[in-house]
Design an enzyme around this catalytic site. Structure first.
Site, mmCIF file in Angstrom:
data_model
loop_
_atom_site.group_PDB
_atom_site.id
_atom_site.type_symbol
_atom_site.label_atom_id
_atom_site.label_comp_id
_atom_site.label_asym_id
_atom_site.label_seq_id
_atom_site.Cartn_x
_atom_site.Cartn_y
_atom_site.Cartn_z
ATOM 1 N N HIS A 53 0.795 -1.652 0.086
ATOM 2 C CA HIS A 53 0.020 0.079 0.321
ATOM 3 C C HIS A 53 0.814 0.851 -0.405
ATOM 4 C CE1 HIS A 53 -3.410 -2.122 1.965
ATOM 5 N NE2 HIS A 53 -3.390 -3.289 0.435
ATOM 6 N N GLU A 55 0.950 3.832 2.162
ATOM 7 C CA GLU A 55 1.358 4.222 3.212
ATOM 8 C C GLU A 55 2.455 2.925 3.904
ATOM 9 O OE1 GLU A 55 -1.646 3.228 2.286
ATOM 10 O OE2 GLU A 55 -3.133 3.887 3.421
ATOM 11 N N CYS A 83 -5.850 2.060 5.900
ATOM 12 C CA CYS A 83 -6.566 0.616 6.304
ATOM 13 C C CYS A 83 -6.162 0.498 7.364
ATOM 14 C CB CYS A 83 -6.991 -0.829 5.223
ATOM 15 S SG CYS A 83 -4.731 -1.174 4.986
ATOM 16 N N CYS A 86 -2.203 -0.892 7.200
ATOM 17 C CA CYS A 86 -2.199 0.784 7.483
ATOM 18 C C CYS A 86 -1.411 1.212 8.917
ATOM 19 C CB CYS A 86 -2.114 1.452 6.430
ATOM 20 S SG CYS A 86 -1.757 1.223 4.545
#
Length: 146
Positions: A53, A55, A83, A86
């Site tokens: 991701h 992040e 999410c 993260c």
């Protein structure tokens, strides 16, 4: 003067770059002392890695830039609410501040784990929310129409 909108525009640019590479359009930048020290867009498809991701990639890049794992003096700007995965990583990194654009009503950390972040982390949501949300909405509409 740089402000939250300026840095969110930078995160949006990363999201658009990710989208151009066939990724879900989420982008992130990490800022320390008013300077961008890390940039990333989603790379889950490119790397065939569900943890890639924006992040997560930005956290790693920022820690490498700073030479340490804690990001207490940093702000993460991300186009969509993190999410749970993260949020957990941001907690371990002890990020000082998170600024996100659009809420993620299906997978955002607030849905599953409102206390996932480090207790000292401050959060600001809704920065350039319309632009961030529209990018995601258009992406998924295009995907469904194919």
């Amino acid at each position: 003067m740089f402000d939250d909108n300026y840095f969110m525009k930078q995160a949006l640019a990363e999201a658009k770059k990710a989208q151009s590479q066939g990724e879900i359009p989420i982008g992130a930048v990490v800022v320390c002392q008013n300077q961008i020290i890390a940039r990333a867009g989603n790379q889950t498809e490119t790397l065939n890695d569900v943890t890639a991701h924006a992040e997560m990639l930005a956290i790693t890049a920022a820690a490498n830039t700073l030479g340490g794992k804690y990001l207490t003096e940093c702000t993460l700007y991300v186009t969509v609410e993190p999410c749970v995965m993260c949020a957990g990583a941001l907690s371990w990194a002890q990020i000082g501040r998170i600024v996100f654009g659009a809420r993620d009503e299906k997978r955002g950390y607030h849905v599953f784990a409102t206390n996932a972040l480090h207790p000292k982390t401050t959060v600001l949501g809704g920065v350039m929310e319309t632009e961030c949300a529209e990018l995601m909405t258009r992406f998924f509409q295009n995907k469904r129409s194919k």
